[in-house]
Design a protein around this motif. Structure first.
Motif, mmCIF file in Angstrom:
data_model
loop_
_atom_site.group_PDB
_atom_site.id
_atom_site.type_symbol
_atom_site.label_atom_id
_atom_site.label_comp_id
_atom_site.label_asym_id
_atom_site.label_seq_id
_atom_site.Cartn_x
_atom_site.Cartn_y
_atom_site.Cartn_z
ATOM 1 N N ARG A 136 -36.621 -1.727 4.376
ATOM 2 C CA ARG A 136 -38.076 -1.757 4.585
ATOM 3 C C ARG A 136 -38.688 -0.403 4.302
ATOM 4 O O ARG A 136 -39.754 -0.310 3.696
ATOM 5 C CB ARG A 136 -38.400 -2.206 6.007
ATOM 6 C CG ARG A 136 -38.179 -3.680 6.194
ATOM 7 C CD ARG A 136 -38.505 -4.202 7.569
ATOM 8 N NE ARG A 136 -39.417 -3.412 8.342
ATOM 9 C CZ ARG A 136 -39.432 -3.367 9.660
ATOM 10 N NH1 ARG A 136 -38.556 -4.070 10.344
ATOM 11 N NH2 ARG A 136 -40.299 -2.637 10.298
ATOM 12 N N GLY A 137 -38.022 0.654 4.729
ATOM 13 C CA GLY A 137 -38.511 2.005 4.456
ATOM 14 C C GLY A 137 -38.584 2.301 2.969
ATOM 15 O O GLY A 137 -39.509 2.981 2.505
ATOM 16 N N SER A 138 -37.640 1.777 2.216
ATOM 17 C CA SER A 138 -37.650 1.970 0.762
ATOM 18 C C SER A 138 -38.848 1.300 0.103
ATOM 19 O O SER A 138 -39.254 1.674 -0.991
ATOM 20 C CB SER A 138 -36.367 1.412 0.141
ATOM 21 O OG SER A 138 -35.250 2.158 0.566
ATOM 22 N N PHE A 139 -39.392 0.309 0.776
ATOM 23 C CA PHE A 139 -40.570 -0.385 0.263
ATOM 24 C C PHE A 139 -41.850 0.135 0.904
ATOM 25 O O PHE A 139 -42.904 -0.472 0.766
ATOM 26 C CB PHE A 139 -40.433 -1.899 0.476
ATOM 27 C CG PHE A 139 -39.543 -2.543 -0.542
ATOM 28 C CD1 PHE A 139 -40.082 -3.143 -1.662
ATOM 29 C CD2 PHE A 139 -38.172 -2.508 -0.390
ATOM 30 C CE1 PHE A 139 -39.257 -3.725 -2.618
ATOM 31 C CE2 PHE A 139 -37.338 -3.087 -1.331
ATOM 32 C CZ PHE A 139 -37.876 -3.692 -2.451
ATOM 33 N N GLY A 140 -41.729 1.226 1.643
ATOM 34 C CA GLY A 140 -42.925 1.839 2.215
ATOM 35 C C GLY A 140 -43.276 1.375 3.604
ATOM 36 O O GLY A 140 -44.319 1.734 4.123
ATOM 37 N N ASP A 141 -42.447 0.570 4.233
ATOM 38 C CA ASP A 141 -42.722 0.122 5.593
ATOM 39 C C ASP A 141 -41.963 1.011 6.560
ATOM 40 O O ASP A 141 -40.774 0.847 6.762
ATOM 41 C CB ASP A 141 -42.294 -1.331 5.776
ATOM 42 C CG ASP A 141 -42.625 -1.864 7.164
ATOM 43 O OD1 ASP A 141 -43.210 -1.118 7.975
ATOM 44 O OD2 ASP A 141 -42.297 -3.022 7.446
ATOM 45 N N HIS A 142 -42.667 1.946 7.129
ATOM 46 C CA HIS A 142 -42.055 2.893 8.057
ATOM 47 C C HIS A 142 -42.517 2.564 9.473
ATOM 48 O O HIS A 142 -43.207 3.331 10.112
ATOM 49 C CB HIS A 142 -42.435 4.331 7.697
ATOM 50 C CG HIS A 142 -42.098 4.668 6.286
ATOM 51 N ND1 HIS A 142 -40.809 4.901 5.880
ATOM 52 C CD2 HIS A 142 -42.865 4.766 5.180
ATOM 53 C CE1 HIS A 142 -40.803 5.163 4.582
ATOM 54 N NE2 HIS A 142 -42.032 5.079 4.133
ATOM 55 N N THR A 143 -42.157 1.396 9.951
ATOM 56 C CA THR A 143 -42.580 0.945 11.264
ATOM 57 C C THR A 143 -42.188 1.962 12.323
ATOM 58 O O THR A 143 -41.085 2.465 12.292
ATOM 59 C CB THR A 143 -41.947 -0.426 11.572
ATOM 60 O OG1 THR A 143 -42.314 -1.319 10.534
ATOM 61 C CG2 THR A 143 -42.408 -0.971 12.897
ATOM 62 N N PRO A 144 -43.027 2.315 13.277
ATOM 63 C CA PRO A 144 -44.356 1.745 13.407
ATOM 64 C C PRO A 144 -45.285 2.259 12.332
ATOM 65 O O PRO A 144 -45.325 3.444 12.061
ATOM 66 C CB PRO A 144 -44.831 2.186 14.787
ATOM 67 C CG PRO A 144 -44.045 3.404 15.086
ATOM 68 C CD PRO A 144 -42.744 3.270 14.343
#
Length: 155
Positions: A136-144
């Protein structure tokens, strides 16, 4: 670096992973669809939000957000309050009942996963979770996630 063949296999596996989400959704109470849980989760994680900010967090159209918010408001899970800094806007916030629904939904999802992963070693579950977070981080989703929240009053 992953080659195209590995990426093709990963894409195949990710398409198949929708079965996991479908099973979790199937075992949720009918009045608690996963889309409602996503809205409640965003409000729980980020606090009061304008609809536009919630829309950005969820990466959906404003009309979709409005529909999901209305669903939560009708059930007493979300409340709308005037934005004291912008009379044209409303702030959305999670109610105590919404928090209860969110916790129950999270517990139910965890139970579904635990049922299906009962024979998995704890380390494998932890590794899968870490790898999915990395993906997810590789796709720009750095939750939160932190949207460009228009918090004129947040200072």
């Amino acid at each position: 670096m992953a080659d195209r063949e590995q990426c093709a296999e990963l894409a195949h596996q990710l398409r198949g992973a929708f079965a996991v989400t479908r099973e979790i959704a199937r075992r949720m109470p009918p009045q608690t669809p996963l889309t409602a849980v996503a809205v409640l989760s965003a409000l729980d994680r980020h606090g009061e939000l304008r609809s536009s900010d919630l829309t950005e967090l969820l990466a959906v159209d404003l009309s979709v957000t409005s529909r999901h918010v209305a669903y939560g408001v009708e059930r007493g899970w979300i409340e709308r309050a005037p934005d004291p800094y912008d009379g044209r806007s409303r702030l959305l916030r999670l109610t105590a009942a919404g928090g209860d629904v969110l916790r129950a939904s999270s517990t139910r999802a965890a139970e579904v996963l635990a049922d299906h992963l009962a024979d998995w070693p704890d380390d494998d579950v932890a590794q899968l979770s870490a790898l999915l977070a990395r993906l997810r981080g590789s796709f720009g989703d750095h939750t939160p996630r932190t949207p460009r929240i228009s918090r004129v009053h947040a200072g």
